[in-house]
Design a protein around this motif. Structure first.
Motif, short mmCIF file in Angstrom:
data_model
loop_
_atom_site.label_atom_id
_atom_site.label_comp_id
_atom_site.label_asym_id
_atom_site.label_seq_id
_atom_site.Cartn_x
_atom_site.Cartn_y
_atom_site.Cartn_z
N ASP A 35 3.23 3.48 3.67
CA ASP A 35 1.75 3.60 3.99
C ASP A 35 1.04 4.15 2.55
OD1 ASP A 35 2.61 6.20 4.15
OD2 ASP A 35 1.74 6.61 6.00
N SER A 36 1.64 4.14 1.55
CA SER A 36 1.22 4.80 0.15
C SER A 36 1.84 3.87 -0.83
CB SER A 36 1.20 6.06 0.01
OG SER A 36 2.41 6.75 0.02
N PHE A 37 1.07 3.93 -2.01
CA PHE A 37 1.68 3.25 -3.19
C PHE A 37 2.75 4.39 -3.66
CE2 PHE A 37 -2.44 1.12 -3.12
CZ PHE A 37 -2.09 -0.16 -3.00
N VAL A 38 4.12 4.07 -3.83
CA VAL A 38 5.05 5.10 -4.31
C VAL A 38 5.95 4.48 -5.27
CG1 VAL A 38 5.05 6.34 -1.87
CG2 VAL A 38 6.69 4.43 -2.62
N PRO A 57 -2.03 -5.63 8.14
CA PRO A 57 -2.24 -6.07 6.64
C PRO A 57 -1.50 -5.17 5.74
CG PRO A 57 -3.74 -4.56 7.75
CD PRO A 57 -2.88 -4.73 8.86
N ILE A 58 -1.96 -5.66 4.49
CA ILE A 58 -1.27 -4.72 3.41
C ILE A 58 -2.34 -4.66 2.29
CG2 ILE A 58 1.01 -5.44 4.04
CD1 ILE A 58 1.00 -7.25 1.51
N GLU A 59 -1.88 -4.11 1.11
CA GLU A 59 -2.48 -4.05 -0.18
C GLU A 59 -1.37 -4.19 -1.30
OE1 GLU A 59 -6.78 -1.67 0.07
OE2 GLU A 59 -5.10 -0.56 -0.34
N VAL A 60 -1.97 -4.93 -2.27
CA VAL A 60 -1.10 -5.08 -3.32
C VAL A 60 -1.64 -4.48 -4.55
CG1 VAL A 60 0.30 -6.63 -4.85
CG2 VAL A 60 0.12 -7.16 -2.64
N LYS A 61 -1.27 -3.84 -5.11
CA LYS A 61 -2.02 -3.06 -6.35
C LYS A 61 -1.39 -3.26 -7.52
CE LYS A 61 -2.68 1.64 -8.15
NZ LYS A 61 -2.61 3.02 -8.12
N PHE A 62 -2.11 -3.73 -8.65
CA PHE A 62 -1.70 -3.92 -9.93
C PHE A 62 -2.54 -3.09 -10.89
CE2 PHE A 62 -2.08 -8.31 -7.46
CZ PHE A 62 -0.68 -8.53 -7.67
N ALA A 63 -2.23 -3.21 -12.15
CA ALA A 63 -2.97 -2.17 -12.87
C ALA A 63 -4.56 -2.08 -12.94
CB ALA A 63 -2.53 -2.40 -14.45
N HIS A 83 3.59 -4.16 -10.14
CA HIS A 83 2.97 -4.16 -8.71
C HIS A 83 3.61 -3.32 -7.60
CE1 HIS A 83 6.06 -7.23 -9.02
NE2 HIS A 83 5.85 -7.19 -7.71
N TYR A 84 2.83 -2.73 -6.92
CA TYR A 84 3.10 -2.02 -5.80
C TYR A 84 2.46 -2.38 -4.44
CZ TYR A 84 3.31 1.42 -9.63
OH TYR A 84 3.67 2.53 -10.31
N VAL A 85 3.15 -2.38 -3.20
CA VAL A 85 2.70 -2.85 -2.13
C VAL A 85 2.64 -1.65 -1.22
CG1 VAL A 85 2.94 -4.48 -0.29
CG2 VAL A 85 3.59 -5.17 -2.21
N ARG A 86 1.47 -1.68 -0.27
CA ARG A 86 1.62 -0.54 0.77
C ARG A 86 1.04 -1.32 2.10
NH1 ARG A 86 -3.13 3.74 -0.02
NH2 ARG A 86 -5.11 2.08 0.18
N PRO A 90 -0.69 1.56 10.90
CA PRO A 90 0.37 2.66 11.38
C PRO A 90 1.79 2.20 11.53
CG PRO A 90 -1.09 2.32 13.08
CD PRO A 90 -1.73 1.40 12.09
N THR A 91 1.90 0.98 11.96
CA THR A 91 3.22 0.62 12.53
C THR A 91 4.10 -0.37 11.54
OG1 THR A 91 2.37 -1.34 13.57
CG2 THR A 91 2.60 0.61 15.08
N GLY A 92 3.47 -0.63 10.45
CA GLY A 92 4.11 -1.54 9.08
C GLY A 92 3.80 -2.87 9.51
N CYS A 93 4.78 -3.78 9.09
CA CYS A 93 4.29 -5.40 8.81
C CYS A 93 5.68 -6.04 8.65
CB CYS A 93 3.01 -5.50 7.85
SG CYS A 93 3.68 -4.74 6.16
#
Length: 101
Positions: A35-38, A57-63, A83-86, A90-93
């Motif tokens: 649930d966080s970018f790690v 839902p998710i988020e994909v983080k780029f620079a 890239h990171y995905v979070r 609350p329950t995942g995906c």
């Protein structure tokens, strides 16, 4: 297909191995991704990646940006972009990822 996880999540292989010219596919199950970018989930690799959200839902983080994806959405990008995905829920995906290395 092979599967692995740590009890908190499960990743199941969808393809038979990988190689320089082959495709590699896997499916991640609840509560994957975190649930966080790690840093443990930081990804960077050769080739292309296609990420399809089965249940989100998710988020994909780029620079330079962060992109939200919901169930039914997909994104394709060069794997060499860090890239990171979070997950946002609350329950995942459930995610299907295919990459060409």
């Amino acid at each position: 297909p092979n599967a692995h996880g740590d009890g908190n999540y499960r990743i199941e292989g969808l393809t038979q191995g990988k190689g320089n010219e082959g495709l590699e596919g896997f499916e991640g199950f609840l509560p994957f991704p975190p649930d966080s970018f790690v840093d443990d989930m930081r990804a960077e690799h050769h080739g292309e990646e296609l990420l399809f959200v089965v249940d989100g839902p998710i988020e994909v983080k780029f620079a330079d940006r962060t992109i939200r994806l919901d169930a039914g959405d997909a994104i394709q990008f060069p794997g060499n972009l860090v890239h990171y995905v979070r997950r946002l829920g609350p329950t995942g995906c459930v995610l299907v990822t295919v990459s060409r290395r």
